[in-house]
Scaffold this motif. Structure first.
Motif, short mmCIF file in Angstrom:
data_model
loop_
_atom_site.label_atom_id
_atom_site.label_comp_id
_atom_site.label_asym_id
_atom_site.label_seq_id
_atom_site.Cartn_x
_atom_site.Cartn_y
_atom_site.Cartn_z
N LEU A 200 0.88 -1.28 -0.04
CA LEU A 200 -0.15 0.07 0.11
C LEU A 200 0.96 1.38 -0.13
CD1 LEU A 200 -2.78 1.27 0.12
CD2 LEU A 200 -2.58 1.15 2.65
N LEU A 201 1.91 1.30 0.72
CA LEU A 201 2.89 2.23 0.94
C LEU A 201 3.57 2.78 -0.44
CD1 LEU A 201 4.63 4.53 1.98
CD2 LEU A 201 6.35 2.66 2.69
N LEU A 202 3.98 1.39 -1.21
CA LEU A 202 4.57 1.56 -2.44
C LEU A 202 3.72 2.25 -3.61
CD1 LEU A 202 7.10 -1.32 -2.55
CD2 LEU A 202 7.68 1.07 -1.74
N GLY A 203 2.43 1.92 -3.48
CA GLY A 203 1.54 2.22 -4.38
C GLY A 203 1.23 3.77 -4.30
N ALA A 204 1.39 4.17 -2.99
CA ALA A 204 0.88 5.55 -2.60
C ALA A 204 2.11 6.51 -3.16
CB ALA A 204 0.82 5.38 -1.06
N LEU A 205 3.36 5.99 -2.80
CA LEU A 205 4.41 6.61 -3.42
C LEU A 205 4.69 6.75 -4.98
CD1 LEU A 205 7.34 5.18 -1.13
CD2 LEU A 205 6.27 7.56 -1.04
N LEU A 206 4.15 5.78 -5.69
CA LEU A 206 3.91 5.78 -7.14
C LEU A 206 3.02 6.72 -7.58
CD1 LEU A 206 5.20 4.51 -9.82
CD2 LEU A 206 3.31 2.84 -9.54
N THR A 207 1.77 6.82 -7.16
CA THR A 207 0.70 7.64 -7.44
C THR A 207 0.70 9.03 -6.71
OG1 THR A 207 -0.70 6.82 -5.69
CG2 THR A 207 -0.50 5.66 -7.79
N GLY A 208 1.61 9.39 -5.98
CA GLY A 208 1.56 10.54 -5.25
C GLY A 208 0.68 10.88 -3.97
N ASP A 209 0.37 9.44 -3.44
CA ASP A 209 -0.55 9.88 -2.37
C ASP A 209 0.27 10.06 -0.73
OD1 ASP A 209 -2.54 9.58 -0.40
OD2 ASP A 209 -3.08 7.61 -0.68
N TRP A 210 0.71 11.18 -0.70
CA TRP A 210 1.58 11.33 0.24
C TRP A 210 1.08 11.21 1.73
CZ3 TRP A 210 6.72 11.09 -0.04
CH2 TRP A 210 7.07 11.39 -1.29
N THR A 212 -1.09 8.95 2.82
CA THR A 212 -0.85 7.48 3.19
C THR A 212 0.68 7.10 3.19
OG1 THR A 212 -2.82 6.82 1.72
CG2 THR A 212 -1.46 5.23 2.14
N ALA A 213 1.51 7.74 2.45
CA ALA A 213 2.94 7.34 2.61
C ALA A 213 3.31 7.95 3.89
CB ALA A 213 3.59 7.92 1.40
N ASP A 214 3.16 9.20 4.55
CA ASP A 214 3.69 9.82 5.52
C ASP A 214 3.01 8.98 6.59
OD1 ASP A 214 5.02 11.73 4.31
OD2 ASP A 214 3.56 13.33 4.18
N ALA A 215 1.96 8.50 6.56
CA ALA A 215 1.52 7.91 7.91
C ALA A 215 2.04 6.40 8.05
CB ALA A 215 -0.09 7.69 7.60
N ALA A 216 2.83 5.85 7.03
CA ALA A 216 3.29 4.43 7.14
C ALA A 216 4.18 4.25 8.42
CB ALA A 216 4.16 4.10 5.77
N GLU A 217 4.23 3.03 8.90
CA GLU A 217 5.07 2.86 9.98
C GLU A 217 6.65 2.46 9.58
OE1 GLU A 217 3.58 -0.48 12.34
OE2 GLU A 217 1.71 0.34 12.53
N ALA A 218 7.71 2.67 10.44
CA ALA A 218 8.73 2.55 10.14
C ALA A 218 9.20 1.21 9.43
CB ALA A 218 9.81 2.82 11.20
N ARG A 219 8.70 0.30 10.29
CA ARG A 219 9.00 -1.22 9.65
C ARG A 219 8.41 -1.47 8.04
NH1 ARG A 219 4.63 -4.93 11.35
NH2 ARG A 219 3.03 -3.45 12.33
N HIS A 220 7.44 -0.85 7.91
CA HIS A 220 6.83 -0.90 6.71
C HIS A 220 7.54 -0.25 5.54
CE1 HIS A 220 2.82 -1.87 8.67
NE2 HIS A 220 3.55 -3.04 8.57
N VAL A 221 8.11 0.78 6.04
CA VAL A 221 8.76 1.92 5.07
C VAL A 221 10.20 1.16 4.90
CG1 VAL A 221 10.45 3.90 5.05
CG2 VAL A 221 8.28 4.19 5.98
N ARG A 222 10.84 0.32 5.74
CA ARG A 222 11.89 -0.43 5.57
C ARG A 222 11.78 -1.64 4.58
NH1 ARG A 222 12.58 0.44 11.19
NH2 ARG A 222 11.69 -1.55 11.53
N GLU A 223 10.69 -2.24 4.63
CA GLU A 223 10.10 -3.20 3.83
C GLU A 223 10.07 -2.74 2.55
OE1 GLU A 223 6.90 -6.83 3.75
OE2 GLU A 223 6.68 -5.42 5.17
#
Length: 249
Positions: A200-210, A212-223
């Motif tokens: 979900l995070l990567l899809g948000a980054l690709l489409t510009g949904d900041w 959602t991206a900014d709210a992601a947990e650190a462990r999901h960001v690392r993944e």
């Protein structure tokens, strides 16, 4: 003998002789260009500071051929600053390492000098502007830039629908070789099972949904970082030298 004018981002510089530099830029109208800037390493140089990596500049080129790419490199005869993104990037290690990886990526995705690549140019300008503003975490800005660079290059990954059969997502498996998310019937050897939050995070980054991206947990960001790195490495056939410093930041 011809004069050209274009705006571009300085990707990197190389020393030449005692006082000169070779400047590599990604320009709007002429793609990646290498040019000689004479005397810019002297302390009295009027525009040496403008021709540093991350700088957005308007440059006049002097070429002895009919194009900017020929047997000899063109000269940078005049430079005007547009946006000094480097001022806010080089003072922060996280931004600096992310920005360096962005510059290297832009150069790798513009293989041939003199061929316009406006989408990649605009993507780099926007990415550096966002990075310099500090409105989002540097790692997220970098991953968004990498994903969009891949998309511009024709390698857009899928993070929901199956990349092979188009089965509507979310799908459980992910394969860099297959093009992203894949369903159970299209699963290939080497597939991984990432968390739904990372996809979900990567899809948000690709489409510009900041949001959602900014709210992601650190462990999901690392993944997500790991998936982006693996996907980029697969399509570039070798990794970015600067990317390892980002992951260590």
């Amino acid at each position: 003998m011809t004069l050209y004018r274009d705006d571009g981002i300085v990707l990197r510089t190389q020393k030449l002789g005692e006082a000169d530099r070779i400047i590599t830029l990604l320009t709007r109208g002429h793609g990646r260009v290498r040019a000689v800037a004479r005397g810019v390493r002297r302390t009295k140089s009027k525009f040496g500071a403008r021709l540093e990596p991350f700088s957005h500049v308007d440059v006049q080129f002097f070429s002895r051929g009919s194009t900017l790419v020929g047997r000899s490199l063109p000269l940078c005869t005049q430079t005007e600053g547009i946006s000094p993104y480097g001022q806010n990037i080089v003072t922060d290690y996280g931004r600096y390492t992310a920005g360096t990886a962005m510059l290297e990526t832009a150069e790798r995705f513009t293989d041939h000098e003199g061929e316009p690549n406006v989408q990649q140019y605009l993507l780099l300008v926007g990415g550096l502007r966002t990075l310099a503003a500090g409105s989002h975490a540097p790692g997220l800005v970098l991953d968004a830039f990498l994903l969009r660079s891949l998309a511009v290059g024709g390698y857009a990954p899928s993070f929901a629908d199956c990349a092979r059969c188009g089965l509507p997502g979310p799908n459980r498996f992910f394969s860099v070789a297959a093009g992203g998310s894949i369903c159970v019937d299209c699963r290939v050897p080497g597939s991984v099972v990432p968390s739904s939050e990372a996809l979900l995070l990567l899809g948000a980054l690709l489409t510009g949904d900041w949001a959602t991206a900014d709210a992601a947990e650190a462990r999901h960001v690392r993944e997500g970082n790991g998936l982006v790195s693996a996907y980029l490495h697969w399509h570039l056939e070798r990794g970015l030298r600067s990317l390892r410093f980002v992951r260590e930041a």
